[in-house]
Design a protein around this motif. Sequence first.
Motif, PDB file in Angstrom:
ATOM      1  N   VAL A 139      -1.199  17.149  -5.785  1.00 56.89           N
ATOM      2  CA  VAL A 139       0.113  18.153  -7.220  1.00 56.89           C
ATOM      3  C   VAL A 139       0.909  17.385  -7.065  1.00 56.89           C
ATOM      4  O   VAL A 139       0.809  16.949  -8.610  1.00 56.89           O
ATOM      5  N   ALA A 140       1.627  16.586  -6.408  1.00 61.76           N
ATOM      6  CA  ALA A 140       2.833  15.426  -6.738  1.00 61.76           C
ATOM      7  C   ALA A 140       2.297  13.742  -6.990  1.00 61.76           C
ATOM      8  O   ALA A 140       2.053  13.127  -8.197  1.00 61.76           O
ATOM      9  N   TRP A 141       1.283  13.461  -6.571  1.00 58.68           N
ATOM     10  CA  TRP A 141       0.309  12.073  -6.792  1.00 58.68           C
ATOM     11  C   TRP A 141       0.140  11.559  -7.968  1.00 58.68           C
ATOM     12  O   TRP A 141       0.367  11.132  -8.713  1.00 58.68           O
ATOM     13  N   PRO A 142      -0.534  13.012  -8.591  1.00 56.92           N
ATOM     14  CA  PRO A 142      -1.571  12.325 -10.378  1.00 56.92           C
ATOM     15  C   PRO A 142      -0.122  12.869 -11.150  1.00 56.92           C
ATOM     16  O   PRO A 142      -0.123  11.780 -11.688  1.00 56.92           O
ATOM     17  N   ILE A 143       0.846  13.440 -11.084  1.00 57.73           N
ATOM     18  CA  ILE A 143       1.749  13.664 -11.574  1.00 57.73           C
ATOM     19  C   ILE A 143       3.075  12.699 -12.059  1.00 57.73           C
ATOM     20  O   ILE A 143       3.727  12.189 -12.850  1.00 57.73           O
ATOM     21  N   GLY A 144       2.808  12.216 -10.189  1.00 59.84           N
ATOM     22  CA  GLY A 144       3.911  10.800 -10.511  1.00 59.84           C
ATOM     23  C   GLY A 144       3.239   9.736 -10.996  1.00 59.84           C
ATOM     24  O   GLY A 144       4.352   8.946 -11.479  1.00 59.84           O
ATOM     25  N   LEU A 145       2.601   9.365 -10.567  1.00 55.12           N
ATOM     26  CA  LEU A 145       1.324   8.315 -10.751  1.00 55.12           C
ATOM     27  C   LEU A 145       1.418   8.239 -12.393  1.00 55.12           C
ATOM     28  O   LEU A 145       2.360   7.275 -13.175  1.00 55.12           O
ATOM     29  N   TRP A 146       1.009   9.467 -13.477  1.00 56.32           N
ATOM     30  CA  TRP A 146       1.339   9.017 -14.288  1.00 56.32           C
ATOM     31  C   TRP A 146       2.545   9.453 -15.626  1.00 56.32           C
ATOM     32  O   TRP A 146       2.690   8.536 -16.455  1.00 56.32           O
ATOM     33  N   LEU A 147       3.717  10.023 -14.926  1.00 57.56           N
ATOM     34  CA  LEU A 147       4.874   9.882 -15.336  1.00 57.56           C
ATOM     35  C   LEU A 147       5.643   8.695 -15.222  1.00 57.56           C
ATOM     36  O   LEU A 147       5.956   8.542 -15.893  1.00 57.56           O
ATOM     37  N   GLY A 148       5.276   7.780 -13.770  1.00 53.39           N
ATOM     38  CA  GLY A 148       5.650   6.220 -13.633  1.00 53.39           C
ATOM     39  C   GLY A 148       4.980   5.812 -14.911  1.00 53.39           C
ATOM     40  O   GLY A 148       5.392   4.929 -15.556  1.00 53.39           O
ATOM     41  N   ALA A 189       6.791  19.191   1.004  1.00 53.08           N
ATOM     42  CA  ALA A 189       6.158  17.834   0.418  1.00 53.08           C
ATOM     43  C   ALA A 189       6.107  17.181  -0.587  1.00 53.08           C
ATOM     44  O   ALA A 189       6.220  16.265  -0.577  1.00 53.08           O
ATOM     45  N   VAL A 190       6.546  18.318  -1.495  1.00 52.23           N
ATOM     46  CA  VAL A 190       6.463  17.127  -2.604  1.00 52.23           C
ATOM     47  C   VAL A 190       7.230  16.730  -3.333  1.00 52.23           C
ATOM     48  O   VAL A 190       6.836  15.446  -3.262  1.00 52.23           O
ATOM     49  N   PRO A 191       8.474  16.998  -2.774  1.00 53.06           N
ATOM     50  CA  PRO A 191       9.842  15.696  -3.324  1.00 53.06           C
ATOM     51  C   PRO A 191       9.342  14.464  -2.904  1.00 53.06           C
ATOM     52  O   PRO A 191       9.717  13.767  -4.308  1.00 53.06           O
ATOM     53  N   PRO A 192       8.960  13.753  -1.512  1.00 50.89           N
ATOM     54  CA  PRO A 192       9.132  12.219  -1.338  1.00 50.89           C
ATOM     55  C   PRO A 192       7.937  11.573  -1.888  1.00 50.89           C
ATOM     56  O   PRO A 192       7.994  10.585  -2.546  1.00 50.89           O
ATOM     57  N   LEU A 193       6.892  12.634  -2.385  1.00 50.60           N
ATOM     58  CA  LEU A 193       5.746  12.560  -2.679  1.00 50.60           C
ATOM     59  C   LEU A 193       5.442  12.519  -3.980  1.00 50.60           C
ATOM     60  O   LEU A 193       5.029  11.376  -4.325  1.00 50.60           O
ATOM     61  N   LEU A 194       6.345  13.600  -5.474  1.00 46.23           N
ATOM     62  CA  LEU A 194       6.307  12.422  -6.271  1.00 46.23           C
ATOM     63  C   LEU A 194       7.278  12.069  -6.844  1.00 46.23           C
ATOM     64  O   LEU A 194       7.368  10.678  -7.524  1.00 46.23           O
ATOM     65  N   ALA A 195       8.502  11.777  -5.585  1.00 45.82           N
ATOM     66  CA  ALA A 195       9.431  10.817  -6.449  1.00 45.82           C
ATOM     67  C   ALA A 195       9.031   9.151  -5.426  1.00 45.82           C
ATOM     68  O   ALA A 195       9.481   8.563  -6.240  1.00 45.82           O
ATOM     69  N   ASN A 196       8.558   9.447  -4.668  1.00 46.42           N
ATOM     70  CA  ASN A 196       8.308   8.024  -3.705  1.00 46.42           C
ATOM     71  C   ASN A 196       6.779   7.365  -5.629  1.00 46.42           C
ATOM     72  O   ASN A 196       6.502   6.026  -5.398  1.00 46.42           O
ATOM     73  N   ALA A 197       6.004   8.274  -6.062  1.00 47.42           N
ATOM     74  CA  ALA A 197       4.822   7.845  -6.955  1.00 47.42           C
ATOM     75  C   ALA A 197       5.487   7.660  -8.072  1.00 47.42           C
ATOM     76  O   ALA A 197       4.749   6.535  -8.843  1.00 47.42           O
ATOM     77  N   TYR A 198       6.219   8.285  -8.680  1.00 52.62           N
ATOM     78  CA  TYR A 198       6.302   8.038  -9.275  1.00 52.62           C
ATOM     79  C   TYR A 198       7.502   6.288  -9.579  1.00 52.62           C
ATOM     80  O   TYR A 198       7.603   5.410 -10.568  1.00 52.62           O
ATOM     81  N   THR A 199       8.871   6.036  -8.649  1.00 56.99           N
ATOM     82  CA  THR A 199       9.740   5.021  -8.700  1.00 56.99           C
ATOM     83  C   THR A 199       8.488   3.829  -8.455  1.00 56.99           C
ATOM     84  O   THR A 199       8.786   2.733  -8.418  1.00 56.99           O
ATOM     85  N   GLY A 200       6.780   4.310  -7.365  1.00 53.85           N
ATOM     86  CA  GLY A 200       6.311   3.025  -6.970  1.00 53.85           C
ATOM     87  C   GLY A 200       5.579   2.091  -8.394  1.00 53.85           C
ATOM     88  O   GLY A 200       5.746   1.294  -8.718  1.00 53.85           O
ATOM     89  N   VAL A 201       5.748   3.174  -8.986  1.00 55.97           N
ATOM     90  CA  VAL A 201       4.621   2.851 -10.642  1.00 55.97           C
ATOM     91  C   VAL A 201       5.615   2.084 -12.016  1.00 55.97           C
ATOM     92  O   VAL A 201       5.865   1.412 -11.969  1.00 55.97           O
ATOM     93  N   ARG A 202       7.116   2.282 -11.388  1.00 55.51           N
ATOM     94  CA  ARG A 202       8.090   1.797 -12.263  1.00 55.51           C
ATOM     95  C   ARG A 202       8.812   0.501 -11.404  1.00 55.51           C
ATOM     96  O   ARG A 202       9.268  -0.122 -12.625  1.00 55.51           O
ATOM     97  N   GLU A 211      -0.931  -1.200 -11.020  1.00 57.08           N
ATOM     98  CA  GLU A 211      -0.255  -0.397 -11.005  1.00 57.08           C
ATOM     99  C   GLU A 211      -0.428   0.407  -9.565  1.00 57.08           C
ATOM    100  O   GLU A 211       0.946   0.210  -8.680  1.00 57.08           O
ATOM    101  N   LEU A 212      -1.224   1.164  -9.616  1.00 54.93           N
ATOM    102  CA  LEU A 212      -1.548   1.882  -8.486  1.00 54.93           C
ATOM    103  C   LEU A 212      -1.168   0.922  -7.070  1.00 54.93           C
ATOM    104  O   LEU A 212      -0.898   0.888  -5.867  1.00 54.93           O
ATOM    105  N   PRO A 213      -1.788  -0.700  -7.074  1.00 56.98           N
ATOM    106  CA  PRO A 213      -2.149  -1.127  -6.507  1.00 56.98           C
ATOM    107  C   PRO A 213      -0.713  -1.791  -5.616  1.00 56.98           C
ATOM    108  O   PRO A 213      -0.178  -1.647  -4.398  1.00 56.98           O
TER     109      PRO A 213
END
Length: 240
Positions: free
Chosen positions: A44-53, A101-114, A139-141
Amino acid sequence: MNAIEQAVRWLNDPLNWTNPGGVLDRLGEHLVLSAAAVALGCLVAWPIGLWLGHSGRGGGLVVLVSNVTLAVPTLALLTILPLTFLGFGRPSVIVALAVFAVPPLLANAYTGVRQADPEARDAARGMGLSGWQVLRRVELPLAVPYLAAGFRTAAVQVVATAALASFVNGGGLGQIIRAGFGLDIAAGGGQILAGGLLVAGLAVLVEIVLAVVERIVTPRPLRAARRGANRRAADAVTGG
């Protein structure tokens, strides 16, 4: 005999480990619940976080979702979800833990891409790569240290919280603690302490193992960023 002595004696009894419903059975249940919850959280969190980032939008939404999900007590979800179609048992436990589990997964995916190097992103676009190709190849690597840090944080939190699954017949190591509370405190205090030590020990072990895995999966040039990712993980979750 005090509770510590009782706990040591309880843990040293082989029958408490091998009997049906013993430590080994409960440990297997605990790991299955935790793994399923973290996997669902990632889906749930990674696809959303990566795309938003990647799109550069939704930063406020990420913070809002993270804060809201953190504010909802897991025990409350474990109480409410069994009253839905999920019913009592593992499905409701897995969903409740996945929300946790969603908050750290989502936030770090978004921050990582940004946090990806803007020059690398611009160079990829200058070479004619599409938006999807930029995300996948560049961006993903570069976001791997953040994804690994978020996964590590989520997994440890879920393993520690999964002990609450026993309240809704979800199994896990929490059953040992719950059974201890069902006894007289003089007789069950050692079992309660033993169960707590097992949960804490498992959480520490998961932390150590995932710290090693995080280092292995992080490309060598990006390992320097790993410490920064870990330092910013808490801020990313809370919006600080």
